[in-house]
Design a protein around this motif. Sequence first.
Motif, PDB file in Angstrom:
ATOM      1  N   LEU A   1       0.885  -1.214  -0.092  1.00 55.77           N
ATOM      2  CA  LEU A   1      -0.002   0.071   0.207  1.00 55.77           C
ATOM      3  C   LEU A   1       0.929   1.198  -0.049  1.00 55.77           C
ATOM      4  O   LEU A   1       1.791   1.381   0.824  1.00 55.77           O
ATOM      5  CB  LEU A   1      -0.979  -0.040   1.396  1.00 55.77           C
ATOM      6  CG  LEU A   1      -1.754   1.214   1.488  1.00 55.77           C
ATOM      7  CD1 LEU A   1      -2.628   1.384   0.471  1.00 55.77           C
ATOM      8  CD2 LEU A   1      -2.387   1.145   2.980  1.00 55.77           C
ATOM      9  N   VAL A   2       0.740   2.224  -1.062  1.00 54.91           N
ATOM     10  CA  VAL A   2       1.677   3.452  -1.093  1.00 54.91           C
ATOM     11  C   VAL A   2       0.588   4.499  -0.831  1.00 54.91           C
ATOM     12  O   VAL A   2      -0.642   4.860  -1.262  1.00 54.91           O
ATOM     13  CB  VAL A   2       2.057   3.540  -2.551  1.00 54.91           C
ATOM     14  CG1 VAL A   2       2.514   5.033  -2.595  1.00 54.91           C
ATOM     15  CG2 VAL A   2       3.021   2.419  -2.893  1.00 54.91           C
ATOM     16  N   LEU A   3       1.022   5.346   0.198  1.00 48.17           N
ATOM     17  CA  LEU A   3       0.300   6.606   0.742  1.00 48.17           C
ATOM     18  C   LEU A   3       1.164   7.644   0.430  1.00 48.17           C
ATOM     19  O   LEU A   3       2.084   8.015   1.001  1.00 48.17           O
ATOM     20  CB  LEU A   3       0.215   6.278   2.194  1.00 48.17           C
ATOM     21  CG  LEU A   3      -0.487   4.949   2.999  1.00 48.17           C
ATOM     22  CD1 LEU A   3      -0.293   4.974   4.576  1.00 48.17           C
ATOM     23  CD2 LEU A   3      -1.715   4.925   2.582  1.00 48.17           C
ATOM     24  N   GLY A   4       0.685   8.470  -0.387  1.00 50.51           N
ATOM     25  CA  GLY A   4       1.153   9.589  -0.912  1.00 50.51           C
ATOM     26  C   GLY A   4       2.210   9.409  -1.714  1.00 50.51           C
ATOM     27  O   GLY A   4       2.783   8.204  -1.970  1.00 50.51           O
ATOM     28  N   ALA A   5       2.637  10.712  -2.423  1.00 53.35           N
ATOM     29  CA  ALA A   5       3.841  10.330  -3.138  1.00 53.35           C
ATOM     30  C   ALA A   5       4.827  12.067  -2.961  1.00 53.35           C
ATOM     31  O   ALA A   5       4.326  13.201  -3.238  1.00 53.35           O
ATOM     32  CB  ALA A   5       3.427  10.517  -4.647  1.00 53.35           C
ATOM     33  N   LYS A   6       6.058  11.798  -2.802  1.00 51.04           N
ATOM     34  CA  LYS A   6       6.843  12.909  -2.820  1.00 51.04           C
ATOM     35  C   LYS A   6       7.159  13.431  -4.050  1.00 51.04           C
ATOM     36  O   LYS A   6       7.372  14.709  -4.201  1.00 51.04           O
ATOM     37  CB  LYS A   6       8.358  12.309  -2.110  1.00 51.04           C
ATOM     38  CG  LYS A   6       7.958  11.941  -0.524  1.00 51.04           C
ATOM     39  CD  LYS A   6       9.576  11.525  -0.127  1.00 51.04           C
ATOM     40  CE  LYS A   6       9.356  11.048   1.360  1.00 51.04           C
ATOM     41  NZ  LYS A   6      10.733  10.582   1.959  1.00 51.04           N
ATOM     42  N   SER A   7       7.143  12.589  -5.015  1.00 49.18           N
ATOM     43  CA  SER A   7       7.505  12.926  -6.479  1.00 49.18           C
ATOM     44  C   SER A   7       7.093  11.886  -7.620  1.00 49.18           C
ATOM     45  O   SER A   7       7.225  10.820  -7.142  1.00 49.18           O
ATOM     46  CB  SER A   7       9.072  13.358  -6.582  1.00 49.18           C
ATOM     47  OG  SER A   7       9.906  12.136  -6.289  1.00 49.18           O
ATOM     48  N   THR A   8       7.094  12.272  -8.597  1.00 43.57           N
ATOM     49  CA  THR A   8       6.688  11.120  -9.736  1.00 43.57           C
ATOM     50  C   THR A   8       7.282  12.004 -11.050  1.00 43.57           C
ATOM     51  O   THR A   8       7.573  13.118 -11.255  1.00 43.57           O
ATOM     52  CB  THR A   8       5.337  11.196 -10.050  1.00 43.57           C
ATOM     53  OG1 THR A   8       4.660  12.493 -10.429  1.00 43.57           O
ATOM     54  CG2 THR A   8       4.503  10.299  -8.835  1.00 43.57           C
ATOM     55  N   GLU A   9       7.939  11.193 -11.821  1.00 39.68           N
ATOM     56  CA  GLU A   9       8.490  11.326 -13.038  1.00 39.68           C
ATOM     57  C   GLU A   9       8.399  10.206 -14.237  1.00 39.68           C
ATOM     58  O   GLU A   9       8.117   9.115 -13.571  1.00 39.68           O
ATOM     59  CB  GLU A   9       9.992  11.810 -12.752  1.00 39.68           C
ATOM     60  CG  GLU A   9      10.924  10.813 -12.401  1.00 39.68           C
ATOM     61  CD  GLU A   9      12.431  11.204 -12.377  1.00 39.68           C
ATOM     62  OE1 GLU A   9      12.697  12.180 -13.034  1.00 39.68           O
ATOM     63  OE2 GLU A   9      13.121  10.487 -11.440  1.00 39.68           O
ATOM     64  N   ILE A  10       8.670  10.575 -15.376  1.00 40.32           N
ATOM     65  CA  ILE A  10       8.726   9.631 -16.460  1.00 40.32           C
ATOM     66  C   ILE A  10      10.088   9.188 -16.733  1.00 40.32           C
ATOM     67  O   ILE A  10      11.058   9.998 -16.812  1.00 40.32           O
ATOM     68  CB  ILE A  10       7.902   9.962 -17.606  1.00 40.32           C
ATOM     69  CG1 ILE A  10       6.444   9.993 -17.375  1.00 40.32           C
ATOM     70  CG2 ILE A  10       8.218   8.814 -18.903  1.00 40.32           C
ATOM     71  CD1 ILE A  10       5.615  10.608 -18.470  1.00 40.32           C
ATOM     72  N   VAL A  11      10.781   7.894 -16.752  1.00 36.93           N
ATOM     73  CA  VAL A  11      11.876   7.650 -17.075  1.00 36.93           C
ATOM     74  C   VAL A  11      11.787   6.459 -18.184  1.00 36.93           C
ATOM     75  O   VAL A  11      11.163   5.543 -17.767  1.00 36.93           O
ATOM     76  CB  VAL A  11      12.592   7.073 -15.336  1.00 36.93           C
ATOM     77  CG1 VAL A  11      14.116   6.316 -16.017  1.00 36.93           C
ATOM     78  CG2 VAL A  11      12.703   7.931 -14.569  1.00 36.93           C
TER      79      VAL A  11
END
Length: 216
Positions: A140-150
Amino acid sequence: MKIETPRSLTRIWSIDRTAVILDPEASAKVFHEIFSLLKGDSPRVKKNEKLFSDLSIYDNPENPFSVGFYAFDDEGTKARKKEIIGDGYVLDYLGTLTTKLGTPGNGRGIIPKPDYFTLEIRRGDWGFQEMIEDTKNGILVLGAKSTEIVKNSVRLVPRESILIGNGSIILREIAIPFQEFLTIDGISRETKNVIIDEEHGGISPFIRIHARPILY
């Protein structure tokens, strides 16, 4: 992005592909990255291409509770709710008066470029607790500090991650290859209004997908 870690956690390794439940903030930020591929001036996905399993996503600038609320875009075009993804297929692009593709209404900026306002994911029929109970050995993932496409994947750095049934787990990031979006098999009834950033809002459910967690 460089993440400082204690020496005891410097070894990085990947778990095999596993079920991951993204909370509303994490799922909204993941689809924020997908929407960057659907701009009418430089789309990276073909119209009518199937990206997801049964999933529909809208851009809704008319949501008055969102930081992305707009009555008109920056070209003066009346803003309206637009279905971008319908049942997993690309139906439209984020368009302006000058883009060759996409319905106008998404012009943003002094020199208007196509962009969305409020990302809304259609709710499903799973209860969140039902989804947790059905996901054995998942994360279970709670929140996201960052996202990007790699390359050909979306990378997400979780705020917090939990190995379901076993407590917290330290993850460097979650890697979701584009083809894994076809593995979405759970969308919750529960949704949450989230702030993606200063200009973009979202209404998103919990979503279950197969992905590759990368640990320290």
